[in-house]
Design a protein around this motif. Structure first.
Motif, PDB file in Angstrom:
ATOM      1  N   LEU A  15       0.905  -1.092   0.109  1.00  0.00           N
ATOM      2  CA  LEU A  15      -0.058  -0.114   0.350  1.00  0.00           C
ATOM      3  C   LEU A  15       0.976   1.514  -0.173  1.00  0.00           C
ATOM      4  O   LEU A  15       0.857   1.978  -0.731  1.00  0.00           O
ATOM      5  N   GLN A  16       1.726   1.474   1.063  1.00  0.00           N
ATOM      6  CA  GLN A  16       2.990   2.529   0.705  1.00  0.00           C
ATOM      7  C   GLN A  16       3.674   2.681  -0.489  1.00  0.00           C
ATOM      8  O   GLN A  16       3.742   3.621  -0.820  1.00  0.00           O
ATOM      9  N   ALA A  17       4.033   1.118  -1.093  1.00  0.00           N
ATOM     10  CA  ALA A  17       4.532   1.815  -2.560  1.00  0.00           C
ATOM     11  C   ALA A  17       3.408   2.468  -3.344  1.00  0.00           C
ATOM     12  O   ALA A  17       3.627   3.371  -4.149  1.00  0.00           O
ATOM     13  N   ILE A  18       1.653   1.708  -3.479  1.00  0.00           N
ATOM     14  CA  ILE A  18       1.157   2.319  -4.875  1.00  0.00           C
ATOM     15  C   ILE A  18       0.760   3.428  -4.442  1.00  0.00           C
ATOM     16  O   ILE A  18       0.752   5.129  -5.175  1.00  0.00           O
ATOM     17  N   ASP A  19       0.827   4.051  -3.114  1.00  0.00           N
ATOM     18  CA  ASP A  19       0.660   5.817  -2.221  1.00  0.00           C
ATOM     19  C   ASP A  19       1.889   6.331  -2.713  1.00  0.00           C
ATOM     20  O   ASP A  19       1.278   8.024  -3.427  1.00  0.00           O
ATOM     21  N   SER A  24       3.502  10.454  -7.225  1.00  0.00           N
ATOM     22  CA  SER A  24       4.655  11.280  -8.156  1.00  0.00           C
ATOM     23  C   SER A  24       3.346  11.194  -9.793  1.00  0.00           C
ATOM     24  O   SER A  24       4.293  11.750  -9.910  1.00  0.00           O
ATOM     25  N   LEU A  25       2.859   9.878  -9.476  1.00  0.00           N
ATOM     26  CA  LEU A  25       1.764  10.707 -10.819  1.00  0.00           C
ATOM     27  C   LEU A  25       1.665  11.596 -11.238  1.00  0.00           C
ATOM     28  O   LEU A  25       1.328  12.521 -11.798  1.00  0.00           O
ATOM     29  N   GLU A 115      -5.822   5.491 -12.155  1.00  0.00           N
ATOM     30  CA  GLU A 115      -7.324   4.624 -11.071  1.00  0.00           C
ATOM     31  C   GLU A 115      -7.318   3.154 -10.749  1.00  0.00           C
ATOM     32  O   GLU A 115      -7.294   2.762 -10.105  1.00  0.00           O
ATOM     33  N   ASP A 116      -6.147   2.587 -12.207  1.00  0.00           N
ATOM     34  CA  ASP A 116      -5.988   1.244 -11.741  1.00  0.00           C
ATOM     35  C   ASP A 116      -5.133   1.075 -10.220  1.00  0.00           C
ATOM     36  O   ASP A 116      -5.337   0.157 -10.222  1.00  0.00           O
ATOM     37  N   LEU A 117      -3.740   2.174 -10.155  1.00  0.00           N
ATOM     38  CA  LEU A 117      -3.613   1.877  -8.951  1.00  0.00           C
ATOM     39  C   LEU A 117      -4.725   1.926  -7.844  1.00  0.00           C
ATOM     40  O   LEU A 117      -4.557   1.226  -6.360  1.00  0.00           O
ATOM     41  N   GLU A 120      -6.308  -1.144  -7.606  1.00  0.00           N
ATOM     42  CA  GLU A 120      -5.542  -2.513  -6.669  1.00  0.00           C
ATOM     43  C   GLU A 120      -5.326  -2.083  -5.347  1.00  0.00           C
ATOM     44  O   GLU A 120      -5.014  -2.660  -3.995  1.00  0.00           O
ATOM     45  N   SER A 121      -5.327  -0.698  -5.224  1.00  0.00           N
ATOM     46  CA  SER A 121      -4.685   0.014  -3.607  1.00  0.00           C
ATOM     47  C   SER A 121      -5.933  -0.844  -2.622  1.00  0.00           C
ATOM     48  O   SER A 121      -5.905  -0.649  -1.450  1.00  0.00           O
ATOM     49  N   ASP A 122      -7.177  -0.592  -3.143  1.00  0.00           N
ATOM     50  CA  ASP A 122      -8.509  -0.896  -2.642  1.00  0.00           C
ATOM     51  C   ASP A 122      -8.733  -2.682  -2.966  1.00  0.00           C
ATOM     52  O   ASP A 122      -9.318  -2.499  -1.529  1.00  0.00           O
ATOM     53  N   GLU A 123      -8.275  -3.294  -3.769  1.00  0.00           N
ATOM     54  CA  GLU A 123      -8.083  -4.962  -3.168  1.00  0.00           C
ATOM     55  C   GLU A 123      -7.133  -4.886  -2.258  1.00  0.00           C
ATOM     56  O   GLU A 123      -7.447  -6.173  -1.267  1.00  0.00           O
ATOM     57  N   ILE A 124      -5.722  -4.643  -2.168  1.00  0.00           N
ATOM     58  CA  ILE A 124      -4.850  -4.730  -0.715  1.00  0.00           C
ATOM     59  C   ILE A 124      -5.397  -4.786   0.677  1.00  0.00           C
ATOM     60  O   ILE A 124      -5.285  -5.397   1.542  1.00  0.00           O
ATOM     61  N   GLU A 125      -6.194  -3.174   0.640  1.00  0.00           N
ATOM     62  CA  GLU A 125      -7.067  -2.744   1.489  1.00  0.00           C
ATOM     63  C   GLU A 125      -7.996  -4.231   2.183  1.00  0.00           C
ATOM     64  O   GLU A 125      -7.821  -4.009   3.112  1.00  0.00           O
ATOM     65  N   GLN A 126      -8.753  -4.400   0.955  1.00  0.00           N
ATOM     66  CA  GLN A 126      -9.558  -5.726   1.469  1.00  0.00           C
ATOM     67  C   GLN A 126      -9.148  -7.018   1.969  1.00  0.00           C
ATOM     68  O   GLN A 126     -10.049  -7.884   2.548  1.00  0.00           O
TER      69      GLN A 126
END
Length: 156
Positions: A15-19, A24-25, A115-117, A120-126
């Motif tokens: 999650l931290q890496a995605i954030d 960056s984006l 949006e894709d990230l 992915e973040s939502d899935e990881i949180e789940q």
């Protein structure tokens, strides 16, 4: 550290890496929007200036020089890859508008990546919530087993 705890830590790191990637984006989008704004200002200047107009030309280091536009149809526009071309007023505006279109496409692509990230973040949180619930259930079961074990010891 238990397997559930390790899994939670790994998910947290993901999650931290995605954030960080999203940040960056977003910074990239901000830079592209700034570039678009500068192009807007250039287009506005080109469309309003006439031959003989007085302008302030940036020299760098926050220094400017007053100059007179000799010919509004002699505008040098960067084409990219360290190439530039002299263009008349309308061609220069058209070139700049094409640059803006490319910037808009890049911004749209980056927003899609964000949006894709976020998905992915939502899935990881789940997954993290499910792992945490599993750990809590296991702890409850262990406590119940311990309590049952103590209850059997008291009966003897």
């Amino acid at each position: 550290m238990g397997g559930g705890q390790q899994q939670l830590q790994q998910l947290s790191q993901e999650l931290q890496a995605i954030d960080q990637e999203i940040e960056s984006l977003e910074s990239e989008i901000e830079a592209l929007n700034t570039e678009k704004q500068e192009i807007d200002e250039a287009i506005e200047a080109i469309e309003t200036l006439e031959t003989g107009s007085t302008v302030q030309v940036p020299l760098g280091g926050d220094a400017y020089l007053r100059a007179e536009v000799q010919d509004i149809d002699e505008i040098i526009v960067s084409l990219g890859a360290n190439y530039a071309a002299e263009q008349d007023q309308s061609d220069a505006v058209e070139s700049l508008r094409r640059k803006q279109d490319l910037l808009d496409e890049n911004i749209a692509t980056l927003r899609g990546e964000i949006e894709d990230l976020e998905e992915e973040s939502d899935e990881i949180e789940q997954q993290a919530m499910e792992a945490q619930q599993q750990m809590q259930q296991q702890q409850m079961q262990q406590m119940q087993q311990q309590m049952q074990g103590e209850g059997e010891d008291d009966d003897e």
